[in-house]
Design a protein around this motif. Sequence first.
Motif, PDB file in Angstrom:
ATOM      1  N   GLY A 214       0.794  -1.225   0.000  1.00  0.00           N
ATOM      2  CA  GLY A 214       0.000   0.000   0.000  1.00  0.00           C
ATOM      3  C   GLY A 214       0.822   1.270   0.000  1.00  0.00           C
ATOM      4  N   ARG A 215       2.140   1.160   0.113  1.00  0.00           N
ATOM      5  CA  ARG A 215       3.015   2.341   0.138  1.00  0.00           C
ATOM      6  C   ARG A 215       3.875   2.381  -1.114  1.00  0.00           C
ATOM      7  NH1 ARG A 215       4.563   5.331   4.293  1.00  0.00           N
ATOM      8  NH2 ARG A 215       6.753   5.116   3.658  1.00  0.00           N
ATOM      9  N   ASP A 216       3.705   3.432  -1.919  1.00  0.00           N
ATOM     10  CA  ASP A 216       4.469   3.558  -3.166  1.00  0.00           C
ATOM     11  C   ASP A 216       5.965   3.560  -2.906  1.00  0.00           C
ATOM     12  OD1 ASP A 216       2.083   3.663  -4.477  1.00  0.00           O
ATOM     13  OD2 ASP A 216       2.145   5.820  -4.899  1.00  0.00           O
ATOM     14  N   GLU A 217       6.390   4.263  -1.837  1.00  0.00           N
ATOM     15  CA  GLU A 217       7.823   4.361  -1.555  1.00  0.00           C
ATOM     16  C   GLU A 217       8.421   2.990  -1.275  1.00  0.00           C
ATOM     17  OE1 GLU A 217       5.435   6.047  -0.132  1.00  0.00           O
ATOM     18  OE2 GLU A 217       5.809   8.195  -0.388  1.00  0.00           O
TER      19      GLU A 217
ATOM     20  N   SER B 106      11.696  -2.679  -5.137  1.00  0.00           N
ATOM     21  CA  SER B 106      11.906  -3.072  -6.534  1.00  0.00           C
ATOM     22  C   SER B 106      13.312  -2.734  -7.006  1.00  0.00           C
ATOM     23  CB  SER B 106      10.861  -2.394  -7.426  1.00  0.00           C
ATOM     24  OG  SER B 106       9.563  -2.835  -7.095  1.00  0.00           O
ATOM     25  N   LEU B 107      13.817  -1.584  -6.596  1.00  0.00           N
ATOM     26  CA  LEU B 107      15.190  -1.231  -6.945  1.00  0.00           C
ATOM     27  C   LEU B 107      16.174  -2.223  -6.324  1.00  0.00           C
ATOM     28  CD1 LEU B 107      15.028   2.660  -6.617  1.00  0.00           C
ATOM     29  CD2 LEU B 107      15.335   1.356  -8.726  1.00  0.00           C
ATOM     30  N   TYR B 108      15.887  -2.648  -5.106  1.00  0.00           N
ATOM     31  CA  TYR B 108      16.737  -3.652  -4.455  1.00  0.00           C
ATOM     32  C   TYR B 108      16.689  -4.975  -5.234  1.00  0.00           C
ATOM     33  CZ  TYR B 108      18.357  -7.059  -1.016  1.00  0.00           C
ATOM     34  OH  TYR B 108      19.023  -8.085  -0.381  1.00  0.00           O
ATOM     35  N   ALA B 109      15.489  -5.370  -5.641  1.00  0.00           N
ATOM     36  CA  ALA B 109      15.348  -6.613  -6.413  1.00  0.00           C
ATOM     37  C   ALA B 109      16.105  -6.526  -7.727  1.00  0.00           C
ATOM     38  CB  ALA B 109      13.866  -6.909  -6.664  1.00  0.00           C
ATOM     39  N   ARG B 110      16.055  -5.359  -8.364  1.00  0.00           N
ATOM     40  CA  ARG B 110      16.795  -5.161  -9.609  1.00  0.00           C
ATOM     41  C   ARG B 110      18.295  -5.294  -9.358  1.00  0.00           C
ATOM     42  NH1 ARG B 110      15.801  -5.852 -14.571  1.00  0.00           N
ATOM     43  NH2 ARG B 110      14.325  -4.201 -15.021  1.00  0.00           N
TER      44      ARG B 110
ATOM     45  N   ARG C 194       2.320   7.723  -7.827  1.00  0.00           N
ATOM     46  CA  ARG C 194       2.995   9.026  -7.775  1.00  0.00           C
ATOM     47  C   ARG C 194       3.751   9.264  -9.083  1.00  0.00           C
ATOM     48  NH1 ARG C 194       3.456  11.260  -2.527  1.00  0.00           N
ATOM     49  NH2 ARG C 194       2.587   9.887  -0.932  1.00  0.00           N
ATOM     50  N   GLU C 195       3.193  10.100  -9.930  1.00  0.00           N
ATOM     51  CA  GLU C 195       3.784  10.337 -11.246  1.00  0.00           C
ATOM     52  C   GLU C 195       5.161  10.970 -11.153  1.00  0.00           C
ATOM     53  OE1 GLU C 195       0.898  11.953 -14.220  1.00  0.00           O
ATOM     54  OE2 GLU C 195      -0.500  11.865 -12.534  1.00  0.00           O
ATOM     55  N   ASN C 196       5.381  11.785 -10.115  1.00  0.00           N
ATOM     56  CA  ASN C 196       6.667  12.493 -10.013  1.00  0.00           C
ATOM     57  C   ASN C 196       7.816  11.547  -9.661  1.00  0.00           C
ATOM     58  OD1 ASN C 196       5.242  12.224  -7.574  1.00  0.00           O
ATOM     59  ND2 ASN C 196       6.543  13.720  -6.548  1.00  0.00           N
ATOM     60  N   TYR C 197       7.512  10.326  -9.237  1.00  0.00           N
ATOM     61  CA  TYR C 197       8.573   9.365  -8.924  1.00  0.00           C
ATOM     62  C   TYR C 197       9.042   8.602 -10.153  1.00  0.00           C
ATOM     63  CZ  TYR C 197       7.634   9.736  -3.855  1.00  0.00           C
ATOM     64  OH  TYR C 197       7.491  10.170  -2.567  1.00  0.00           O
TER      65      TYR C 197
END
Length: 452
Positions: free
Chosen positions: A302-305, A311-315, A328-331
């Motif tokens: 439920g938290r975009d952050e 996901s960055l960690y998984a990548r 959040r479009e700005n992210y």
Amino acid sequence: MKILIVGAGKVGSTLATYLSQEEHDITIIDNNDAAIHRASETLDVMCIKGPGAAPSVLREAGAEDADLLLATTNMDEVNMLCALTAKRLGTKYTIARIRDVAYTDDLSSLRKDLNIDAVINPEYSTAAEISRLLRFPAAANVDTFFRGKVEMIGVMVREDDHIVGHPLSDLFGKNQGILFSAAERKNEVIIPNGSFVPLAGDTLYVTGTPKDLSAYLRTLGRDLPKIHSVFIIGGSRIAHYLTKLLLSMGVRVTLVESSEAHCRRLSELLPGALVLHGDGTDQELLASEHFTNNDAFIALTGRDEDNLISSLYARQQGLRKVIAKSNRENYTSVVRDAGLDSVVAPKLLTVERILRLVRGLQDKSGNVMTALYRIADTDAEAAEFILRDTTPHLGIPLMDLPIRKGFLIAALLHEEKVIIPSGSTVLSAGDRVIVISHGKGIQTFTDIFQKD
């Protein structure tokens, strides 16, 4: 059109923004003081405070002669009641957001009993979008047209790709069956012509049949093996819908949910999945569950952050397909620069669906819009139309048509045969046509032609 929007949350306010830009007469209804104040301060719309299902409030908003009511609150039952009441007062067309899994199997009877013209389910739409991305692991996004016969995928250009530095005119002969429909460069979309030269860092949007797109990805060395196992964090509605879709495709699913009670419910509802209790953002838990042994990682908390960071960690850990949910479009541009190219936004998927319905309602030309997708986070769109015998310029080669700058016919379906058009291609009544537009959103198919 006169449009009433009940609910000034993320979806309602975003819809109001887009629809007011298309010069519709918008009225927002919400019972929350802060939401109404925010809408009145930021949007060029009329705002009314009150319960959106109350007949007196709907009358004040003008439901008797409204063209459309959009019920987008967070409560399914309120949305149903809003649509039912507005229709009885005289509103011509109603759309309700209904998200609860419990209603999914009965949507058709609900629509009929409550006289709701259309139902939108952002969570199911998001799950379907993710399942498409998993079919093309190398693609940043996948949009489907012609009932799955044609797709448009976004592919990030790498420095070692053979297409870098070569004009598209040199590539057309080598890539029969596909069309380079659009390109995103530094958050700007370009409708490319033959002189366009792809550069590393661009995202190229390529249209073609699934078979031809797979062949194209092979030429780039991106034809990744099929996804067989998926690791999901967050037991949201999206995760529920997605897991059911993946299990039906024969994909193994591991799902991590932080609420023990919700874990039990999911285990009962999804017996084919491995449901674990724990914090899916905890790196120690991920390591203990050997999450890197999976083909894909999907963050749906439920938290975009949390979704983006996980996901960055998984990548970084080497998973070949990583997808995150974020409204959040700005992210988006920030995480793409960091290497995460597949981000899905339920809010924007809902907006695309409703915009297509709205434009279809106001199109008096007879050409039916059957699909609408926004390209990246820009004002470029891809729309699918069914042409009628009243469509102008039928039977004339595309090279001779007065098509306006910023529009491109990317593909057509003629007598169930997919055609990637050339200059000699002609349009016929009954054809399904994909149009790419850049600039003002395409309202009707005839918008692509220069005015006499």
